[in-house]
Design a protein around this motif. Structure first.
Motif, short mmCIF file in Angstrom:
data_model
loop_
_atom_site.label_atom_id
_atom_site.label_comp_id
_atom_site.label_asym_id
_atom_site.label_seq_id
_atom_site.Cartn_x
_atom_site.Cartn_y
_atom_site.Cartn_z
N ALA A 220 -6.61 4.95 9.28
CA ALA A 220 -6.42 5.74 8.08
C ALA A 220 -7.75 5.92 7.35
N ARG A 221 -8.49 4.81 7.22
CA ARG A 221 -9.78 4.88 6.52
C ARG A 221 -10.75 5.80 7.25
N ILE A 224 -9.70 9.51 6.79
CA ILE A 224 -9.88 10.03 5.44
C ILE A 224 -11.38 10.22 5.20
N VAL A 258 -5.66 -4.01 -1.72
CA VAL A 258 -4.74 -2.89 -1.48
C VAL A 258 -4.92 -1.81 -2.54
N LEU A 259 -5.05 -2.22 -3.78
CA LEU A 259 -5.25 -1.22 -4.83
C LEU A 259 -6.59 -0.53 -4.63
N GLU A 261 -7.84 0.24 -1.80
CA GLU A 261 -7.60 1.26 -0.79
C GLU A 261 -6.78 2.43 -1.35
N VAL A 262 -5.82 2.09 -2.22
CA VAL A 262 -5.03 3.15 -2.84
C VAL A 262 -5.94 4.04 -3.69
N LEU A 265 -7.78 6.37 -1.51
CA LEU A 265 -6.94 7.47 -1.04
C LEU A 265 -6.77 8.51 -2.12
N VAL A 269 -7.75 12.39 -1.83
CA VAL A 269 -6.78 13.48 -1.96
C VAL A 269 -7.22 14.47 -3.04
N LEU A 272 -10.06 16.50 -1.74
CA LEU A 272 -9.63 17.53 -0.79
C LEU A 272 -8.91 18.66 -1.50
N VAL B 106 -0.35 19.22 -3.61
CA VAL B 106 -1.76 18.96 -3.32
C VAL B 106 -2.19 19.69 -2.04
N VAL B 119 -3.18 14.67 9.15
CA VAL B 119 -3.90 13.43 8.89
C VAL B 119 -3.59 12.90 7.49
N THR B 123 -1.91 9.37 6.62
CA THR B 123 -2.61 8.40 5.80
C THR B 123 -1.73 7.94 4.65
N LEU B 126 0.70 5.41 5.82
CA LEU B 126 0.04 4.14 6.16
C LEU B 126 -0.35 3.37 4.91
N ILE B 127 -0.80 4.10 3.90
CA ILE B 127 -1.17 3.43 2.65
C ILE B 127 0.07 2.84 2.00
N SER B 134 2.03 -5.60 0.60
CA SER B 134 1.28 -6.50 -0.28
C SER B 134 2.06 -6.81 -1.55
#
Lengths: 288, 342
Positions: A220-221, A224, A258-259, A261-262, A265, A269, A272, B106, B119, B123, B126-127, B134
């Motif tokens: 995913a990383r 992106i 985790v946050l 990574e959020v 993202l 987004v 993009l 979006v 993609v 993603t 997955l996130i 968590s």
């Protein structure tokens, strides 16, 4: 002051990891317009190759820097021959086929190696930075990211092979009229991308542990980053890694991984939404 | 036969099958097999939701499981807080629908290309997978519902008759609900395709530029199709939560991959194909899971690879072609071509 330095180093490491993880994908996507969803599994294969090679008594450095990229590069050559070659120009089908490959690799590797975590311990011990100690291996990763980027740049910009490859990607027909075999250039480029993925997997193996499903953690990383970066291979990967790595590391530092990574993202987004063609779709358009 | 007539025929056949399943299967199957059949119905609904987004809207969504999982989680959280499963269905559908609308806004209003779309959606799921994983520990609770991290929410409440929380549905009744949801969504898809909105959506899928030059709003239609697909995936999540329980694996790469495989193997642009492929491949995978030492992922990956390389249009359209060739006397309308996207 020490704290700032330590956080700065963490940010640099985060950026370096992103660069290492994305570079193989970026080469294959940027040059060939092939989205390789099995990228994470190529990394997994590289990590396993490194683990097996160290198990066979090779030094860790030889296993990571030589065995892993060569093994995965060869594997990439086979994959290109058997699968990718049949699907050039059909981007969506390539994506689906490589996804199938990714699932099959996870399944096959689970059968061969089991679902347990094997690993190699990080070399180089720890280094004092002011009042903090940081792992020497993380510093090494920063160096590796710089070296890899330089290597890709030199290979594409200054070697005959890079020139031929770039020309073929721009106009395969003209290239073949000039005596280049596009088939072979595609095969070598894909194999080079696969080798970079394998190297990435081996380099990150000491940090993450090696399991058949480890690819999913990176894919995913990597995607992106590559997509946020846009079409230019190096400029895109570096700028996107710089931005997203910083966001994710700072987010991790301020709250939880985790946050972090959020947050990364969300930034990707939003970016993009503003620049649908990625960062290098708008700026640095003619960069490599 | 007119389009409406054909759709009516399809819906009638589907209704007959649904009635047959509801009448026969609960008596004929043992409890375990019946619960399994309910799971398959939920998965078939998920496959249908992607078949609609991909087949009718041309939207390459690799993360349909995001709405599936969000629907399931919202159902479980709302159900625990309300103490009433029936009341939780609406919030669950709302969450899934809003999430799809937001993500769609979006992507479509940002004019993201179709490959990027795949993609991005992948993603997102997955996130969500990582995030849900968590959420272990006391600080992660919504009202009375602990999110439970890796373990999910084992105490996901079952559905009940509206207004009667003390009286949960039996597994047989849950099966009936699942079949009715599946049939209802199938009929809805068929009917939506008959409306002006549905026709425009298909026109956009066939040729985006042409549809746009003719004055249709590509973005709004895409968003509509995507949102409907997301809502259906959310409903599938609710049904799934009723026969298993919600856990982060609903967002996982394995599930996300399977949905795409079902639709691709069944045939993009068809609706029965993906549902049938879903049931067949689930049966195959659960059989493969019983073979000692064999990993089902290998089988799934192999099937996907083989499908892309050998039958890129999917089994149902290929079979229809073969049938049509065997009976050249009967004039067939030209199959809509599934153009490989650029």
């Amino acid at each position: 002051m020490d704290l700032a330095l330590a956080v700065g180093l963490q940010v640099l490491t985060g950026v370096a990891v992103l660069v290492i993880v994305s570079l193989g994908l970026a080469v294959v996507f940027g040059m060939m317009r092939v989205i390789n969803l099995a990228h994470g599994e190529f990394m997994m294969l590289g990590a396993f190759a490194a683990v097996l090679a160290t198990g066979a008594g090779l030094s860790l450095w030889v296993a990571m820097l030589l065995v892993a990229p060569v093994a995965v590069g060869l594997f990439g050559l086979v994959v290109e021959r058997l699968v990718i070659r049949r699907l050039y120009g059909r981007m969506v089908d390539t994506m689906l086929a490589t996804w199938g490959l990714s699932l099959a690799l996870v399944g096959g590797m689970t059968m061969l190696a089991g679902n347990s975590v094997s690993g190699v311990s990080a070399p180089l011990g720890s280094v004092a930075v002011g009042g903090f100690r940081t792992s020497g291996y993380e510093l090494f990763l920063i160096g590796a990211a710089v070296a890899l980027s330089l290597g890709v740049w030199v290979a594409l910009r200054f070697t005959r092979w890079g020139l031929v490859a770039r020309g073929t990607m721009q106009d395969a027909e003209t290239a073949s009229a000039l005596g280049v075999a596009p088939d072979r250039v595609y095969a070598v480029t894909f194999a080079a991308g696969a080798a970079l993925s394998g190297l990435a997997g081996a380099l990150l193996a000491p940090l993450s542990g090696v399991v058949p499903t480890m690819g999913a953690a990176y894919i995913a990383r990597a995607f992106i980053t590559v997509i946020t970066g846009g079409a230019a291979i190096l400029a895109g990967t570096l700028s996107a890694s710089g931005l997203l790595g910083t966001v994710s590391t700072l987010g991790t530092f301020l709250s939880t991984p985790v946050l972090g990574e959020v947050a990364m993202l969300v930034v990707a987004v939003v970016l993009l939404r503003l620049l649908p063609r990625g960062i290098t779709g708008r700026v640095l358009r003619r960069a490599l | 036969m007119t389009d409406a007539g054909r759709a009516g025929l399809h819906i009638a056949v589907a209704a007959a099958l649904a009635v047959a399943a509801v009448l026969v299967l609960p008596g004929a199957l043992e409890l375990f097999a019946l619960i399994n059949a309910t799971v398959w119905a939920a998965m078939a609904l998920l496959a249908l939701s992607l078949a609609f987004a991909w087949g009718a809207g041309g939207i390459l969504c690799f993360g349909q499981t995001a709405f599936f999982g969000l629907g399931g989680y919202a159902y479980a959280v709302a159900g625990i807080n309300f103490g009433d499963g029936a009341l939780a269905v609406l919030p669950a559908l709302t969450v899934a629908t809003l999430a799809a609308a937001a993500l769609g806004w979006v992507m479509f209003y940002g004019r993201v290309g179709d490959v990027y779309m795949g993609v991005i959606t992948l993603t997102v799921t997955l996130i969500l997978f990582k995030f849900a994983n968590s959420t272990a520990g006391e600080q992660w609770r919504i009202g009375a519902a602990a999110l439970g991290g890796f373990n999910g929410i084992p105490q996901t409440p079952p559905l009940n008759w509206p207004g009667d929380p003390a009286n949960p549905l039996t597994p047989e009744q849950v099966f009936v609900v699942a079949v009715l949801c599946l049939f209802g969504c199938y009929a809805a898809v068929k009917l939506v395709l008959l409306t002006r909105f549905g026709r425009v959506a298909v026109a956009i899928k066939e040729n985006e530029l042409r549809a746009e030059l003719l004055g249709y709003d590509v973005r709004a239609h895409r968003l509509g199709v995507f949102t409907i697909g997301g809502a259906m995936a959310g409903l599938a999540g609710v049904v799934f939560a009723n026969c298993v329980f919600v856990s982060p694996s609903m967002f996982s790469l394995a599930y996300a991959g399977q949905v795409v495989i079902w639709v691709l193997v069944g045939g993009v642009g068809t609706y029965v194909g993906p549902m049938a492929a879903c049931v067949a491949l689930q049966a195959l995978a659960s059989w493969a899971g019983t073979v000692p030492g064999f990993d089902p992922n290998l089988l799934l990956g192999g099937v996907l690879l083989a499908a892309v390389l050998a039958v890129p249009r999917g089994l149902l359209p290929t079979a229809q072609d073969l049938l049509g060739r065997l009976r050249p006397s009967r004039r067939r309308p030209a199959e809509p071509k599934i153009a490989p996207a650029e």
